[in-house]
Design an enzyme around this catalytic site. Sequence first.
Site, PDB file in Angstrom:
ATOM      1  N   LYS A 115       0.818  -1.215   0.000  1.00 27.33           N
ATOM      2  CA  LYS A 115       0.000   0.000   0.000  1.00 27.33           C
ATOM      3  C   LYS A 115       0.851   1.264   0.000  1.00 27.33           C
ATOM      4  O   LYS A 115       0.458   2.276  -0.587  1.00 27.33           O
ATOM      5  CB  LYS A 115      -0.943  -0.001   1.214  1.00 27.33           C
ATOM      6  N   LYS A 210      -7.942  -9.937  -9.150  1.00 23.90           N
ATOM      7  CA  LYS A 210      -9.043  -9.983  -8.190  1.00 23.90           C
ATOM      8  C   LYS A 210     -10.010  -8.825  -8.453  1.00 23.90           C
ATOM      9  O   LYS A 210      -9.588  -7.719  -8.793  1.00 23.90           O
ATOM     10  CB  LYS A 210      -8.484  -9.882  -6.765  1.00 23.90           C
ATOM     11  N   LYS A 213     -12.398  -2.734  -5.793  1.00 24.24           N
ATOM     12  CA  LYS A 213     -13.049  -1.421  -5.769  1.00 24.24           C
ATOM     13  C   LYS A 213     -12.227  -0.393  -6.528  1.00 24.24           C
ATOM     14  O   LYS A 213     -12.767   0.591  -7.028  1.00 24.24           O
ATOM     15  CB  LYS A 213     -13.191  -0.933  -4.324  1.00 24.24           C
TER      16      LYS A 213
END
Length: 348
Positions: A115, A210, A213
């Site tokens: 991240k 995957k 969002k």
Amino acid sequence: MATFHQRVFSGMQPTSTLHLGNYLGALTNWVAMQQTHECIYCVVDMHAITMWQDPADLKRAIREVTAAYVAAGIDTKKSIIFNQSQVSGHAELAWICNCVARLGWMNRMTQFKEKAGKDRENASLGLYAYPSLMAADILLYKATHVPVGEDQKQHLELTRDIAQKFNNDFATEIAERNLGTGDLGFFPLPEPMTQGPAPRVMSLRDGTKKMSKSDPSDYSRINLTDDAETIAQKVRKAKTDAEALPSEEKGLEGRPEAENLVGIYAGLEGVTKAQVLSQFGGGQFSGFKAALVDLAVAKLAPIAGEMRRLLAEPAHIDAILGNGAERAQAIAAPILADVKDIIGFVRR
């Protein structure tokens, strides 16, 4: 050894609209677990702000995720639904967990590296300490089971490490409090639970990635807010290959888009991939997609409709969260008080 009540804790971040992957990978399982466990389901808004959030968007997203929980079948009478920031014990226990956790443990957390990216020096301290807060979320309720996906397994291991170290560091104080009960630990070591019928739902545009969002293409996912027409359109446009559907599961190898759509059908219908292929194997994708459209619309459109109804009454959603926070606080407060006594804090 200590015995603990069967209690589940889990949560989702209110960072953007929930999608089919969240539904099949987690929510369907959460609904089922209400029959077997005491369940606490959190909207983890404190985790969300580890990366900057627009305040108005964050407030909207907290309510939207709450609406999704309820619309998917979480019973507010059976289970507790609340947002994390309303129970201050999460932050208080997180600091204690920070002091129990070791720097070496935190440095091994792979999600921070992913991240934070290359500009790690600019990442927030909150993002780095995120797994310690997650440990506090679970331990604050002495949860015995946590539904986790692959990307969270490492964090649950850290939670177990923190719980074990706390139990060891304060073994004398815990033993004194448990005198005569035979209990040797304070925190349980929470066990992982499998997520749901389709734990990895992939993108409708690329079966190797995957469903996310954050994907820039809205056609890569089915959002839980999508209406029937949008759901149908996205399924029809989903990427496939030129071959017919195989009759056996091994025929899906090397065909990620086919495997994904078969998995989605199986998850929505509550059957195995083998059962789906026994019904549709040998046929073309056009016929299978038509059946998948009907199934997806039947299962998901009512959720979107109920979410719209709930979101039209924000005061009702806020009342659900407020009531849930009171119930969560009633469980958390005595546990946190015990922790403070064990480590030697002076309380009123």
